[in-house]
Design an enzyme around this catalytic site. Structure first.
Site, mmCIF file in Angstrom:
data_model
loop_
_atom_site.group_PDB
_atom_site.id
_atom_site.type_symbol
_atom_site.label_atom_id
_atom_site.label_comp_id
_atom_site.label_asym_id
_atom_site.label_seq_id
_atom_site.Cartn_x
_atom_site.Cartn_y
_atom_site.Cartn_z
ATOM 1 N N ASP A 1 0.807 -1.216 0.000
ATOM 2 C CA ASP A 1 0.000 0.000 0.000
ATOM 3 C C ASP A 1 0.844 1.272 0.000
ATOM 4 O OD1 ASP A 1 0.946 -0.453 2.555
ATOM 5 O OD2 ASP A 1 -1.008 -0.870 3.423
ATOM 6 N N ASN B 1 -7.383 -2.758 14.447
ATOM 7 C CA ASN B 1 -8.763 -3.093 14.076
ATOM 8 C C ASN B 1 -8.817 -4.327 13.167
ATOM 9 O OD1 ASN B 1 -7.738 -2.151 11.706
ATOM 10 N ND2 ASN B 1 -9.119 -0.410 11.491
ATOM 11 N N HIS C 1 -7.020 -4.710 10.368
ATOM 12 C CA HIS C 1 -6.762 -4.493 8.941
ATOM 13 C C HIS C 1 -5.474 -5.172 8.491
ATOM 14 C CE1 HIS C 1 -4.495 -0.387 9.561
ATOM 15 N NE2 HIS C 1 -3.631 -1.369 9.497
ATOM 16 N N GLU D 1 -9.710 -2.079 5.661
ATOM 17 C CA GLU D 1 -10.321 -1.803 6.958
ATOM 18 C C GLU D 1 -11.525 -2.715 7.195
ATOM 19 O OE1 GLU D 1 -8.576 -0.019 8.724
ATOM 20 O OE2 GLU D 1 -7.904 1.844 7.813
HETATM 21 C C1 F6R Z 1 1.617 -1.452 6.109
HETATM 22 C C2 F6R Z 1 0.315 -2.079 6.255
HETATM 23 C C3 F6R Z 1 -0.433 -2.078 7.537
HETATM 24 C C4 F6R Z 1 0.427 -2.396 8.750
HETATM 25 C C5 F6R Z 1 -0.388 -2.318 10.046
HETATM 26 C C6 F6R Z 1 0.446 -2.536 11.273
HETATM 27 O O1 F6R Z 1 2.089 -1.568 4.792
HETATM 28 O O2 F6R Z 1 -0.161 -2.573 5.288
HETATM 29 O O3 F6R Z 1 -1.484 -3.005 7.441
HETATM 30 O O4 F6R Z 1 0.991 -3.655 8.607
HETATM 31 O O5 F6R Z 1 -1.027 -1.081 10.135
HETATM 32 O O6 F6R Z 1 1.344 -1.483 11.412
HETATM 33 P P1 F6R Z 1 2.489 -1.508 12.540
HETATM 34 O O7 F6R Z 1 3.428 -2.600 12.143
HETATM 35 O O8 F6R Z 1 3.129 -0.149 12.441
HETATM 36 O O9 F6R Z 1 1.807 -1.762 13.841
#
Ligand code: F6R
Length: 241
Positions: A67, A136, A138, A143
């Site tokens: 992303d 959450n 994701h 989401e």
């Molecule tokens: C990042 C992504 C997100 C993260 C998630 C956890 O490319 O796709 O889904 O993996 O938000 O983020 P951290 O590792 O910062 O807790």
């Protein structure tokens, strides 16, 4: 799902790095799906070190990032482009033409997403996808409520995600409200997946994703349906399993 509980932070990073390294050794022209965020930082540091020592070679590896924020320049320190070059791509022998990250700077984000999905197919699909998880549930920026058959698209970020990511910006107003993200179907089409979960604050969502009902309310729960998922957790994240 294979569940691996790491003894400590070092072990957590090493286990993930072993899985990715093995993939590259088994298939030097592997197509890797990559995540940003705090969770895989140690993994990337390990991969950089192993590449320096000559243990793994990125010269034929292709990558697709999950992303990117919409509207952030590549040079913005919070763009995922910047993150990936700082933490991995700028430090290993990957060929620039083999790096793919959704372009958040384009006017027509929908078209960019369509083309991204096509590029993944043309590369032969993703061999190994690295994932983190949001509080959450994701995965990527998919989401809660995202249909399981979603493909790469432009996404409105959840309030909780904007809040969580505001720690990296000067103020919450600066956090982009939209992102380009691989879809859940795109992720599920990867041949193998490694889901990394660390920290006490992720224990509850780890429990729901791994043992809870498979529901769009917890996007990561879809991974229970994938035949080759390895979940690597630290002890804190695994504390409610
Ligand atoms: C990042 C992504 C997100 C993260 C998630 C956890 O490319 O796709 O889904 O993996 O938000 O983020 P951290 O590792 O910062 O807790």
């Amino acid at each position: 799902m294979e569940i691996i509980i790491a003894k400590n932070k070092e072990d957590f990073d090493r286990i993930a790095a072993d899985i990715v390294s093995q993939q590259i050794k088994d298939k030097p022209d592997s197509v890797l799906g990559l995540a940003t965020g705090s969770t895989p930082l140690g993994l990337y540091a390990q991969l950089v070190e192993r590449n320096k020592k000559g243990e793994i070679d990125f010269s034929k590896v292709k990558t697709f990032n999950l992303d990117e924020y919409k509207g952030l320049a590549k040079t913005h320190p919070q763009s995922y482009y910047y993150f990936m070059f700082k933490n991995l791509f700028g430090k290993v022998n990957i060929q620039p033409e083999n790096i793919n990250i959704p372009n958040g700077e384009v006017e027509d984000a929908e078209k960019e997403c369509e083309e991204y999905e096509k590029k993944i197919k043309e590369a032969g699909g993703i061999d190994l996808q690295v994932l983190g998880i949001g509080h959450n549930g994701h995965i990527g920026f998919n989401e809660p409520g995202t249909p399981f058959d979603s493909i790469t698209s432009l996404i409105d970020l959840d309030k909780r995600t904007i809040e969580a990511n505001s720690r990296f910006f000067d103020s919450i107003d600066q956090v982009p409200r939209q992102a380009l993200s691989m879809g859940i179907k795109t992720i599920m089409q990867a041949r193998k997946i490694i889901l990394m979960i660390s920290g006490k604050d992720k224990a509850e969502i780890a429990q729901k994703a791994i043992n809870g009902p498979i529901t769009t309310d917890v996007p990561a729960s879809v991974l229970q349906l994938h035949p080759f998922v390895t979940v690597v957790l630290d002890e804190e994240a695994a504390s409610l399993l």
